[in-house]
Design a protein around this motif. Structure first.
Motif, PDB file in Angstrom:
ATOM      1  N   LEU C  99       0.852  -1.185   0.000  1.00  0.00           N
ATOM      2  CA  LEU C  99       0.000   0.000   0.000  1.00  0.00           C
ATOM      3  C   LEU C  99       0.887   1.234   0.000  1.00  0.00           C
ATOM      4  N   VAL C 100       0.241   2.406   0.057  1.00  0.00           N
ATOM      5  CA  VAL C 100       1.003   3.651  -0.021  1.00  0.00           C
ATOM      6  C   VAL C 100       1.295   4.143   1.385  1.00  0.00           C
ATOM      7  N   PRO C 101       2.541   4.056   1.813  1.00  0.00           N
ATOM      8  CA  PRO C 101       2.864   4.319   3.225  1.00  0.00           C
ATOM      9  C   PRO C 101       2.526   5.735   3.681  1.00  0.00           C
ATOM     10  N   LEU C 102       2.628   6.712   2.775  1.00  0.00           N
ATOM     11  CA  LEU C 102       2.450   8.098   3.230  1.00  0.00           C
ATOM     12  C   LEU C 102       0.980   8.525   3.250  1.00  0.00           C
ATOM     13  N   GLN C 107      -7.488   6.613   3.189  1.00  0.00           N
ATOM     14  CA  GLN C 107      -7.161   6.768   1.766  1.00  0.00           C
ATOM     15  C   GLN C 107      -6.696   5.456   1.171  1.00  0.00           C
ATOM     16  N   ASN C 108      -5.927   4.708   1.959  1.00  0.00           N
ATOM     17  CA  ASN C 108      -5.436   3.434   1.460  1.00  0.00           C
ATOM     18  C   ASN C 108      -6.572   2.440   1.235  1.00  0.00           C
ATOM     19  N   PRO C 147      -1.187   8.435   8.775  1.00  0.00           N
ATOM     20  CA  PRO C 147      -0.552   7.808   7.620  1.00  0.00           C
ATOM     21  C   PRO C 147      -0.284   6.341   7.917  1.00  0.00           C
ATOM     22  N   LEU C 148      -0.399   5.528   6.886  1.00  0.00           N
ATOM     23  CA  LEU C 148      -0.296   4.087   7.067  1.00  0.00           C
ATOM     24  C   LEU C 148       1.007   3.681   7.737  1.00  0.00           C
ATOM     25  N   ARG C 149       2.101   4.346   7.338  1.00  0.00           N
ATOM     26  CA  ARG C 149       3.399   3.894   7.829  1.00  0.00           C
ATOM     27  C   ARG C 149       3.604   4.170   9.312  1.00  0.00           C
TER      28      ARG C 149
END
Lengths: 360, 322, 526
Positions: C99-102, C107-108, C147-149
């Motif tokens: 997925l998109v870490p930022l 959103q992910n 954020p995901l990360r």
């Protein structure tokens, strides 16, 4: 040549080639090296005015406040790093003269070859109370904000050695300096005379995109084209105003064109590099291949006396006396020329020995 | 530059890419020689090659050191400043004779290498940061040492290094050959060389295998500085003048380029000595070809940029292949 | 074989019939039949190279089968690319979160299908509410605006899972999903898997970890050499049988050696070769003491974070100690120096082979002699002859499979890389060998070889400390087990106490094994 666009394009090019051309951006455009250093000003080396024709500028025209230099704060903005004799001699000359005249306080700054630093240097000096400014501009363009800041406070600005693209007596008072085109033309004259009008010439250009390079090239080529149809320019390559580059490039050129009979180097350092290359190629500099250059550093002039160098056109860095004289006249209400071209002398085998002491 | 255009299209196929990564630099040299053979007057002469070899010596010697540093996954931007310092030191001690002056110049350069190595190995500063600071500071020191002056060097023994020859081969070229041999032996035949590439391959693994990682790193930065000092001495002898303000300017970029197009990856773990020699020669031949054909400076700069991009592109291709 | 399943079995969601796939002449899959039913959780098992990944890639549209057919809900289906499979309701969760870490969690989850308001712009409020609601159904409560990360890896995996399911997935394929998760995160994952199954979603689960397989999987498909060798209920199989199927060996043969390839183990005799006292480092370990005798394998048990790796590192000189002493053969060893430890004869096989063990770009030869190089050199110059002699010995003895000693080590399989690492240390003639997860991430065959080797080395008199997160490896490989908990020694298991039962009890801090299952029973179950 578009003097405004060139440095910008140049800096873009620099970035694009991963900094390969950085020497091209930072080099002084005058000299690199010399043994005099310029801490003392020998007698008989003062600049003199060659021409001051055209319009003049008086303190009323400019609208400045009259001040006595003995009670004044004067600012000097140097453009480039002082790692070469020209800049060293120039700054020293300003300092010496200020001391001699008893100026109350002289502030000196060095922009380290960065335009933005020169602008902030000038603005800082104004805020420190400078009442008159001597500026050695880094570039022909881009100093407008600094000049505007001086103008807002009606502080007179004298520019030296490089001319800015602005209106004299309005944006600044006057320009003092050499005519670089003329220097190139005079080098051509020397070369034409020395070779008898018959030669195959290689030109060692200064740093690319530098106004000094452009002017010295133009003056030389125009004069050769006009006066000496027997002279052929077989190569022109940059030596970045540096001795080692001048040497390497000359070695290559002599290999590819063994019939080269003369070198025109746009500063002394490259000329001295060319001289080493000629020796390495087994030829005699000064005889088999003649060398002409511009600057007037002691090393080059000494080579003329030794007979292995043929001519040097001077570019006099000692602006102190003339700059302050102009300032004094201006304050006294006398009109001063808006465009004061200094008289650069020249060295050739006939005068080098006796005048070597005035080289820097 | 037919080498350049052909190289851009070929990497479609894996085999061609591998071939170019391994032999591209030699192929480019061959093509360039062929081009000059037909289109450059007076190129295929002994004198000309002597000039090319003499001129390539400083970049080559600096690139040898750079290859070692890059082999450890490092970089040394201070090599030009080291050259300047060693050049600045020469005239101060030339009175004692050429050899003592040269030894002192190398020692002075080694001090910068020691500073680099200490910062990188003991304090853990990133190599690019540590050597960048010494790139700036080192040249400043050199100018201070030289009193910001250019000084002519006239000692005949010293100048012989720049001009003398044995059987037509210049001393400086012989010296460079000896150094190439020494570095090749160091890399391929010594414990030190193996430890060097191991550190570049995986510093953590090298540490856990009990290798003297810090000592090796410091030694390598000192060696690189010593090589750069020798380059500075040769350059000074050739110019017959010490010019600390300009000597070695931007040589770090030429050296890095030579190392990379010679096949040493910037990610470390390998040192290609012969490739580095070829890389430096290629750069020299390109510069010579452009000058001899009187190509304006701007085009020369663009050509160099294309070469670097190509070399880095091929390196990247290598990573993809893996 | 699927016919044996209960008659009320739901209809197959995903099927493969006679699927074959060949790469440059090598058959990766041959006539594979595979059936997955709604709500089923299926373990896909096999050694490395058995064809698991190829099968997954065929099922998810990464590869197209050369022969055979895939059926989705009973209809023939073909996926030209992965996104087609996704649209058809087949999602894949990999070890690494794709997925998109930022971007934020919300959103992910809604990437590419964001809710729009009436102006056609993204309706962030609705998106966040929906994301929160979706996660809440799995009992996951996180701030969806982060954020995901910034989330723990396990939580990121849950988000990826939630995203996969919310795209109307009917099948979720999980490839080693727990390899980077902590125990607590694994629990959450299992809980979520349970919920998914109750919604009728089918799960394909790939893992090397037997415990997990038996904990959550209902059925199993075993692949070997590209062919299906078994289909059926997992409860019908014992671990030994499963391993036997994967290895293609008889059950008896595997049983004799247990699940692992360790032979007889015995406690060492005589004076300890290594004595550690009061090893302490703030926040990591405190007051650890150990005595290791020649010829014995001492297991170091403990959960993640118990300090077992740190203890090894302390003894190997990798980690600086605040306090404590280490003596080898009566001589004090300076702490915090790898070189000093090696000189004293204490060497460590690091846990992370790829990052800390091998030097990937060097040859097998260079990797083996790396530490011993100074001994194989004269005056700093290397001797190829001396190197070759030693490399030859170890490549033969450890059966390192490679084209030649010049082969680059990164091209080898994990098992062979591990053997290269062991060879590097054996070349130093160590007295004490510290092994941190020596069989992690290597295939079953190589695992058995490494285990047998550990046995053999102990028999030859080497003192060995073994750390492994696989209980059976510790239990079967060690003569005694020192159990760590929270950075200190919890207890030591000896003789008949060395069982999974006691070990597990000690790991969680219970002094005695629970009474409801005797050690004998556990052995029986194995």
């Amino acid at each position: 040549m578009n003097l405004h666009a060139t440095p910008i394009l140049k800096s873009l090019a620099c970035a694009a080639v991963l900094g390969f051309a950085l020497t091209g951006c930072t080099n002084t455009g005058t000299t690199t090296g010399g043994s005099g250093g310029g801490s003392e000003t020998p007698e008989g080396t003062q600049q003199s005015v060659a021409s001051s024709e055209g319009p003049t500028c008086s303190i009323e025209d400019y609208g400045a406040e009259k001040i006595d230099l003995k009670d004044a704060v004067v600012g000097f903005s140097q453009s480039e790093k002082e790692d070469n004799p020209f800049r060293i001699a120039e700054t020293q000359s300003i300092k010496d003269e200020a001391e001699k005249l008893g100026v109350k306080k002289l502030i000196t700054t060095n922009a380290q070859s960065t335009l933005s630093k020169q602008i902030s240097d000038i603005q800082d000096m104004i805020s420190q109370g400078a009442q008159a400014l001597i500026v050695a501009p880094l570039n022909s363009d881009g100093l407008e904000p600094a000049l505007q800041a001086a103008r807002d406070k009606n502080i007179p600005v004298i520019t030296i050695d490089r001319k800015v693209n602005a209106t004299p007596c309005e944006d600044y008072v006057t320009f003092l300096g050499s005519n670089f085109v003329e220097q190139g033309k005079r080098a051509a004259d020397q070369l034409i005379e020395g070779t008898g009008g018959e030669a195959k010439v290689a030109i060692l250009l200064g740093s690319s995109g530098n106004a000094v390079t452009t002017d010295r090239t133009k003056g030389f080529k125009d004069q050769v084209a006009a006066e000496a149809p027997g002279i052929e320019i077989v190569a022109e390559q940059t030596g970045d105003f540096a001795r080692d580059e001048g040497q390497s490039v000359t070695e290559q050129l002599l290999q590819a064109n063994p019939d080269i009979t003369a070198i025109y180097a746009e500063n002394d350092e490259m000329g001295l590099g060319a001289q080493a290359a000629i020796v390495a190629a087994g030829k005699t500099p000064g005889e088999d291949i003649q060398i002409y250059s511009i600057d007037g550093t002691r090393n080059a002039v000494e080579q003329i006396t030794a007979g292995s160098y043929n001519g040097v056109i001077e570019s006099n860095p000692r602006f102190g006396p003339l700059a302050f004289q102009t300032l004094v006249d201006f304050m006294d209400g006398k009109p001063v020329g808006q465009d004061i071209i200094i008289a650069d002398s020249e060295y050739d085998p006939s005068n080098a020995a006796e005048r070597v002491s005035s080289a820097y | 530059m037919s080498a350049v255009t052909s190289a851009v299209r070929l990497p479609q196929k894996g085999a061609a890419l591998v071939f170019l990564q391994r032999y591209g630099v030699y192929l480019a040299i061959a093509l360039l020689l062929l081009f000059n053979l037909f289109f450059t007057p007076n190129f295929m002469t002994i004198d000309n090659f002597r000039v090319q070899f003499i001129q390539v010596v400083p970049v080559l010697i600096v690139a040898l050191g750079m290859a070692l540093v890059i082999g450890t996954e490092g970089i040394d931007l201070s090599v030009g400043a080291v050259m300047a310092l060693s050049a600045a030191v020469i005239p101060l001690y030339i009175g004692y004779g050429p050899l003592p002056a040269a030894i002192l110049a190398v020692l002075a350069g080694c001090l910068i290498g020691l500073a680099n190595g200490t910062m990188i190995a003991l304090i853990g500063v990133q190599p690019i940061v540590a050597t960048l600071s010494l790139m700036v500071a080192g040249r400043g020191i050199a100018l201070l040492v030289a009193d910001e002056q250019l000084k002519s060097v006239i000692d005949p023994g010293f100048l012989a290094l720049g001009r003398g020859t044995i059987a037509g081969v210049p001393y400086s070229v012989l010296l460079a050959l000896v150094l190439v041999g020494l570095v090749a032996v160091l890399v391929n035949r010594t414990t030190f060389g193996k430890q060097l590439v191991s550190i570049g391959g995986s510093r953590r693994a090298a540490e856990l295998a009990g290798l003297p990682v810090k000592r090796v790193l410091i030694t390598i930065y000192i060696l690189t500085a010593a090589l750069a000092s020798i380059a500075g001495i040769i350059q000074t002898a050739r110019l017959s003048a010490s010019v600390p303000s300009t000597v070695g300017n931007l040589i770090e970029l030429s050296a890095i380029t030579a190392v990379v197009i010679g096949g040493t990856p910037l990610s470390g773990g390998q040192v290609k000595v012969l490739g580095t020699v070829a890389g430096a020669l290629l750069l020299q031949l390109i510069a010579a070809s452009l000058i001899k054909h009187n190509v304006p400076d701007a085009y020369s700069q663009i050509t160099q940029a294309v070469i670097i991009l190509l070399a880095v592109y091929l390196q990247r291709g290598k990573a993809v292949l893996k | 074989m699927t016919d044996q399943l209960s008659t009320a079995a739901p209809a197959p969601v995903l099927e493969a019939r006679g699927v074959g796939k060949t790469f440059t002449g090598v058959a990766a899959l041959q006539g594979v039949d595979f059936t997955l039913r709604a709500g089923e959780s299926l373990a896909l098992m096999g050694e490395n190279g058995a064809g698991k990944s190829t099968l997954i890639k065929v099922l998810t549209g990464v590869y197209q089968p050369d022969e055979g057919q895939i059926f989705l809900h009973g209809e023939p289906a073909s996926f030209a690319k992965p996104v087609d499979a996704q649209h058809a309701g087949i999602s894949t969760i990999y070890q690494e979160v794709n997925l998109v870490p930022l971007m934020t969690v919300a959103q992910n989850i809604f990437l590419g299908r964001e809710p729009r308001n009436r102006f056609g712009l993204i309706d962030f409020r609705k998106m966040q509410e929906d994301a929160r609601a979706l996660l809440a159904t799995y009992d996951i409560h996180v701030d969806v605006r982060r954020p995901l990360r910034s989330l723990a890896l396990g939580m990121q995996q849950m988000v990826a899972l939630a995203r996969a399911v919310s795209i109307d997935a009917r099948v979720v394929i999980m490839d080693e999903p727990t390899s980077s998760l902590e125990a607590r995160e694994v629990e959450t994952l299992f809980r979520v898997i349970g919920m998914l199954r109750s919604q009728g979603i089918a799960i394909v689960y790939v893992s090397h970890r037997m415990d997990e397989i038996f904990a959550i999987c209902e059925t199993v498909t075993v692949l070997r050499d590209g062919k299906v060798v078994h289909n059926g209920r997992l409860t019908d199989l014992s671990r030994v049988e499963l391993v036997a199927l994967m290895l293609g060996r008889s059950v008896e043969k595997v049983k004799r050696g247990g699940v692992t390839a360790f032979g007889e183990v015995k406690e060492g005799e005589g004076e300890p070769v290594l004595t550690a006292r009061d090893l302490s480092r703030k926040h990591q370990i405190s007051g650890i003491g150990l005595d290791i005798r020649p010829g014995e394998v001492v297991g170091l048990g403990g959960l993640l974070g118990s300090g077992r790796s740190e203890t090894l590192k302390a003894m190997a000189g990798v980690m600086q100690l605040d306090e404590g002493s280490l003596t080898v053969d009566g001589k004090r060893v300076r702490s915090g120096s790898v070189a000093a430890a090696i000189k004293a004869g204490v060497v460590m096989l690091p846990e992370d082979r790829k990052a800390e063990g091998i030097v990937p770009n060097l040859s097998i030869r260079d990797n083996i002699v790396l530490a011993a190089l100074p001994r194989l050199s004269r005056a700093g110059f290397t001797s190829r002859a001396k190197q070759d002699a030693i490399v030859d010995v170890f490549m033969k003895r450890l059966r390192i499979k490679a084209a030649s000693p010049n082969q680059v080590v990164s091209e080898l399989s994990g098992g062979n890389q591990q053997k290269v690492m062991i060879a590097r240390w054996l070349a130093m003639n160590p007295k004490v060998l510290l092994l941190d997860e020596p069989t992690r991430g290597i295939d079953v065959g190589a695992k058995a070889e490494v285990q047998a080797l550990i046995n053999e080395l102990a028999d030859e008199g080497l003192a060995i400390v073994l750390v492994s997160s696989e209980l059976e490896e510790v239990v079967e490989g060690s003569a005694r087990v020192v159990v760590l908990r929270d950075g200190s020694v919890e207890r030591e298991l000896r003789g008949s106490e060395v069982t999974e039962q006691h070990l597990m009890a000690a790991l969680v801090g219970e002094n005695h094994a629970p009474a409801d299952e005797s050690p004998a029973e556990i052995k029986e179950r194995l």
